[in-house]
Design a protein around this motif. Structure first.
Motif, PDB file in Angstrom:
ATOM      1  N   TRP A  82     -43.715  -9.651  -6.757  1.00  0.00           N
ATOM      2  CA  TRP A  82     -43.347  -9.533  -5.343  1.00  0.00           C
ATOM      3  C   TRP A  82     -42.098  -8.674  -5.199  1.00  0.00           C
ATOM      4  N   TRP A  83     -41.079  -8.956  -6.003  1.00  0.00           N
ATOM      5  CA  TRP A  83     -39.832  -8.182  -5.961  1.00  0.00           C
ATOM      6  C   TRP A  83     -40.072  -6.733  -6.370  1.00  0.00           C
ATOM      7  N   PHE A  84     -40.945  -6.548  -7.361  1.00  0.00           N
ATOM      8  CA  PHE A  84     -41.246  -5.196  -7.815  1.00  0.00           C
ATOM      9  C   PHE A  84     -41.926  -4.391  -6.700  1.00  0.00           C
ATOM     10  N   ASN A  85     -42.859  -5.020  -5.998  1.00  0.00           N
ATOM     11  CA  ASN A  85     -43.550  -4.334  -4.899  1.00  0.00           C
ATOM     12  C   ASN A  85     -42.607  -4.023  -3.738  1.00  0.00           C
ATOM     13  N   VAL A  86     -41.700  -4.944  -3.431  1.00  0.00           N
ATOM     14  CA  VAL A  86     -40.689  -4.678  -2.397  1.00  0.00           C
ATOM     15  C   VAL A  86     -39.831  -3.484  -2.811  1.00  0.00           C
ATOM     16  N   GLY A  92     -40.074   4.070  -1.910  1.00  0.00           N
ATOM     17  CA  GLY A  92     -40.928   5.000  -1.168  1.00  0.00           C
ATOM     18  C   GLY A  92     -40.268   5.469   0.116  1.00  0.00           C
ATOM     19  N   ILE A  93     -39.569   4.565   0.799  1.00  0.00           N
ATOM     20  CA  ILE A  93     -38.835   4.940   2.015  1.00  0.00           C
ATOM     21  C   ILE A  93     -37.740   5.949   1.665  1.00  0.00           C
ATOM     22  N   CYS A  94     -36.994   5.676   0.583  1.00  0.00           N
ATOM     23  CA  CYS A  94     -35.933   6.603   0.150  1.00  0.00           C
ATOM     24  C   CYS A  94     -36.498   7.982  -0.150  1.00  0.00           C
ATOM     25  N   PRO A 122     -28.638   9.333   6.338  1.00  0.00           N
ATOM     26  CA  PRO A 122     -27.920   8.913   5.120  1.00  0.00           C
ATOM     27  C   PRO A 122     -27.695   7.405   4.992  1.00  0.00           C
ATOM     28  N   PRO A 123     -27.246   6.694   6.050  1.00  0.00           N
ATOM     29  CA  PRO A 123     -27.057   5.245   5.855  1.00  0.00           C
ATOM     30  C   PRO A 123     -28.368   4.481   5.644  1.00  0.00           C
ATOM     31  N   ILE A 124     -29.443   4.913   6.302  1.00  0.00           N
ATOM     32  CA  ILE A 124     -30.735   4.241   6.109  1.00  0.00           C
ATOM     33  C   ILE A 124     -31.213   4.447   4.683  1.00  0.00           C
ATOM     34  N   ALA A 128     -31.637   1.485   1.922  1.00  0.00           N
ATOM     35  CA  ALA A 128     -32.952   1.276   1.296  1.00  0.00           C
ATOM     36  C   ALA A 128     -32.850   1.413  -0.220  1.00  0.00           C
ATOM     37  N   PHE A 129     -32.050   2.371  -0.689  1.00  0.00           N
ATOM     38  CA  PHE A 129     -31.907   2.557  -2.127  1.00  0.00           C
ATOM     39  C   PHE A 129     -31.195   1.367  -2.773  1.00  0.00           C
ATOM     40  N   ILE A 130     -30.136   0.884  -2.151  1.00  0.00           N
ATOM     41  CA  ILE A 130     -29.416  -0.275  -2.698  1.00  0.00           C
ATOM     42  C   ILE A 130     -30.328  -1.498  -2.733  1.00  0.00           C
ATOM     43  N   ALA A 131     -31.083  -1.710  -1.656  1.00  0.00           N
ATOM     44  CA  ALA A 131     -32.019  -2.839  -1.621  1.00  0.00           C
ATOM     45  C   ALA A 131     -33.112  -2.672  -2.679  1.00  0.00           C
TER      46      ALA A 131
END
Length: 167
Positions: A82-86, A92-94, A122-124, A128-131
């Motif tokens: 689940w965490w891997f898919n998230v 993918g968003i990044c 940039p903030p989005i 997304a990358f940090i998450a």
């Protein structure tokens, strides 16, 4: 009214600080011949291949081989899926935002400083990358334990350096 006067005073104060800062920058700069304009810096980028680039690419390849990275990602049942898919969705968003900026805005539209025209990107992308990195660390922790952040960081740096060679 009073609000307009305050805004005018703030604008005047801001302009004065800006002038003072420019004066101080000129006063502390040793010589104008050493100073380069932003256009000159943009026109003359640093060499793409240097020891840091080579180090991170070699380190990433070494880590991939040593920890059997691709096999573990594909086959290891200890991964929290689940965490891997998230993490994959967030990554993918990044990547989608990065491709939008690089391919569409820079190449097709010719916008070099897209962060000024689209300040939310940039903030989005950063959030997304940090998450995504947190999600991947949680997902892969059962596989590599406390080495997981180090492995993922090395892989990230290797990919970034490899992409910098392409661009």
């Amino acid at each position: 009214g009073a609000g307009g006067l305050q805004l005018q005073e703030l604008a005047t104060l801001r302009n004065r600080f800006k002038r003072d800062a420019e004066f101080l920058m000129q006063a502390t700069t040793p010589g104008d011949e050493d100073e380069k304009s932003q256009e000159e810096k943009d026109a003359k980028p640093l060499p793409r291949i240097n020891r840091h680039t080579i180090f991170w690419i070699v380190a990433s390849v070494g880590v991939t081989y040593y920890v059997d990275f691709l096999y573990n990602i594909m086959e290891n049942n200890d991964i929290k899926s689940w965490w891997f898919n998230v993490g994959l969705v967030l990554l993918g968003i990044c990547l989608s935002l990065a491709m939008f900026c690089i391919v569409y805005l820079e190449w097709f539209k010719g916008i070099q400083h897209y962060d000024q025209k689209y300040p939310a990107i940039p903030p989005i992308t950063t959030a997304a990358f940090i998450a995504a990195s947190c999600s991947f660390n949680v997902a892969l922790w059962p596989v590599w334990s406390f080495f997981t952040p180090l492995i993922l960081f090395t892989q990230f740096m290797g990919v970034v350096m490899f992409i910098s060679l392409l661009g």
